[in-house]
Write a protein that holds these residues in place. Sequence first.
Motif, mmCIF file in Angstrom:
data_model
loop_
_atom_site.group_PDB
_atom_site.id
_atom_site.type_symbol
_atom_site.label_atom_id
_atom_site.label_comp_id
_atom_site.label_asym_id
_atom_site.label_seq_id
_atom_site.Cartn_x
_atom_site.Cartn_y
_atom_site.Cartn_z
ATOM 1 N N ASN A 34 3.461 -4.188 -11.357
ATOM 2 C CA ASN A 34 3.870 -5.306 -11.482
ATOM 3 C C ASN A 34 4.639 -6.642 -9.781
ATOM 4 N N THR A 35 4.501 -5.277 -8.994
ATOM 5 C CA THR A 35 4.487 -6.123 -7.920
ATOM 6 C C THR A 35 3.213 -6.117 -6.897
ATOM 7 N N ALA A 36 3.156 -5.097 -6.470
ATOM 8 C CA ALA A 36 2.113 -3.973 -4.983
ATOM 9 C C ALA A 36 0.701 -4.626 -5.437
ATOM 10 N N ARG A 37 0.224 -4.071 -7.262
ATOM 11 C CA ARG A 37 -1.344 -4.300 -7.427
ATOM 12 C C ARG A 37 -0.964 -5.565 -7.942
ATOM 13 N N THR A 38 -0.295 -6.804 -8.746
ATOM 14 C CA THR A 38 -0.348 -8.184 -8.755
ATOM 15 C C THR A 38 -0.680 -8.748 -7.432
ATOM 16 N N GLN A 74 9.778 9.705 -16.202
ATOM 17 C CA GLN A 74 10.493 9.141 -15.915
ATOM 18 C C GLN A 74 10.264 8.443 -14.667
ATOM 19 N N CYS A 75 10.044 9.448 -13.354
ATOM 20 C CA CYS A 75 9.902 8.879 -11.863
ATOM 21 C C CYS A 75 8.420 8.596 -12.083
ATOM 22 N N ALA A 76 7.472 8.491 -12.774
ATOM 23 C CA ALA A 76 6.295 7.905 -12.109
ATOM 24 C C ALA A 76 6.033 6.942 -13.517
ATOM 25 N N LYS A 77 7.077 6.416 -14.157
ATOM 26 C CA LYS A 77 6.526 5.698 -15.281
ATOM 27 C C LYS A 77 7.212 4.257 -14.328
ATOM 28 N N GLU A 78 8.613 4.959 -13.546
ATOM 29 C CA GLU A 78 9.273 4.077 -12.963
ATOM 30 C C GLU A 78 8.284 3.380 -12.218
ATOM 31 N N THR A 79 7.596 3.969 -10.995
ATOM 32 C CA THR A 79 6.777 3.604 -9.720
ATOM 33 C C THR A 79 5.484 3.113 -10.258
ATOM 34 N N LEU A 80 4.865 3.860 -11.421
ATOM 35 C CA LEU A 80 4.137 2.604 -11.820
ATOM 36 C C LEU A 80 4.286 1.299 -12.231
ATOM 37 N N GLN A 81 5.755 1.236 -12.855
ATOM 38 C CA GLN A 81 5.961 -0.308 -13.557
ATOM 39 C C GLN A 81 5.736 -0.846 -12.053
ATOM 40 N N THR A 82 6.491 -0.563 -11.229
ATOM 41 C CA THR A 82 6.996 -1.356 -10.093
ATOM 42 C C THR A 82 5.816 -1.262 -9.005
ATOM 43 N N TYR A 83 4.757 -0.557 -9.173
ATOM 44 C CA TYR A 83 3.377 -0.907 -8.368
ATOM 45 C C TYR A 83 2.827 -2.367 -8.935
ATOM 46 N N MET A 92 0.522 -1.297 0.274
ATOM 47 C CA MET A 92 0.156 0.432 -0.065
ATOM 48 C C MET A 92 0.500 1.343 -0.438
ATOM 49 N N GLY A 93 1.784 1.310 0.372
ATOM 50 C CA GLY A 93 3.028 2.635 0.812
ATOM 51 C C GLY A 93 3.641 2.505 -1.003
ATOM 52 N N LEU A 94 3.573 1.461 -2.381
ATOM 53 C CA LEU A 94 3.904 1.750 -3.363
ATOM 54 C C LEU A 94 2.660 1.902 -3.599
ATOM 55 N N ARG A 95 1.563 1.726 -3.144
ATOM 56 C CA ARG A 95 0.958 1.830 -3.983
ATOM 57 C C ARG A 95 0.544 3.476 -3.608
ATOM 58 N N SER A 129 -4.233 -10.738 -6.127
ATOM 59 C CA SER A 129 -3.835 -12.549 -6.160
ATOM 60 C C SER A 129 -4.500 -12.929 -4.818
ATOM 61 N N SER A 130 -4.258 -12.065 -3.722
ATOM 62 C CA SER A 130 -4.048 -12.288 -2.426
ATOM 63 C C SER A 130 -5.670 -12.649 -1.974
#
Length: 300
Positions: free
Chosen positions: A195-199, A184-193, A132-135, A203-204
């Motif tokens: 691929n990890t936090a959201r997925t 770029q800042c938004a792009k990197e944060t979005l992709q990480t969010y 949620m912090g990444l979100r 899934s949980s």
Amino acid sequence: MVDTKKALQLFIEYLQIEKNCSPYTIDNYKRDLGEFFLFLETQNIEQLALVEYFDARLFLTTLYERDLSKRTVARKISCLRTFYKFLVREGMVGENPFSLLALPKKEHKLPRFLYEEEINQLFSTLNKDTPMGLRDAALLEVLYATGTRISECCNIQLQDIDFSLETILVHGKGKKDRYVPFGQCAKETLQTYINTARTETMSSYRTSHSYLFINYRGEPLTVRGAHYVLNECIKKAAANGKLHPHMLRHSFATHLLNNGADLRTVQELLGHSKISSTQIYTHVTKEQLRKVYNSTHPRA
């Protein structure tokens, strides 16, 4: 005799079909008209066609007595003016009692925004080690990078994002779509969010949908939820006051103009239909004034 419920139903259909108004705008119309209908009951006025200019003036007086802001009063009277204009067009009433009623002058308040240093401080306090912090970080990045309204941001779908072109298809007010770039800042944060936090979260909780932003149960993040997230972020940044989503939109526009963007470009990015809506951002900060003065005045 004009049936009030039937008139309201036809007016709402007019707003939806002909005016293409958003659900939020329609809800405001319903609320304002509901207040007016209650006023008619207190005055024992049983028909919409019996409302006269004097009654319109009396209703305006009741609004002022409630200490409402000029902006709120103007909106309510404008709503009723539009309503009766529609009724006249449909032949339901003979005249518009609100047509000659003067609207109160709007208060011209400069939009509240964050300075660039405050934006940096806000981002530096985010904890990206939790889902949620990444979100939260992704939400802030998108709001500040694109200047979207909070409702527009919550409605972003995964398919609306083009990472190769670094643009987002934003579905704006009145069903007006626009493409907005992000950095770029938004792009990197979005992709990480994504691929990890959201997925992992979806899934949980075994949820499945294409909304970009989610809550801790994997469901689409609501506007109310986004408000809560932003206020929690401002608390962690040890800053005073509340962080309204529109402050990031105001900051987006102000910082672009202060750094040389032209007004028409900012208008398009914000999704404003009128340039006058964007011109409020032409104010500049004292720091920017000093910077321009020192770089341009011969004896600075």
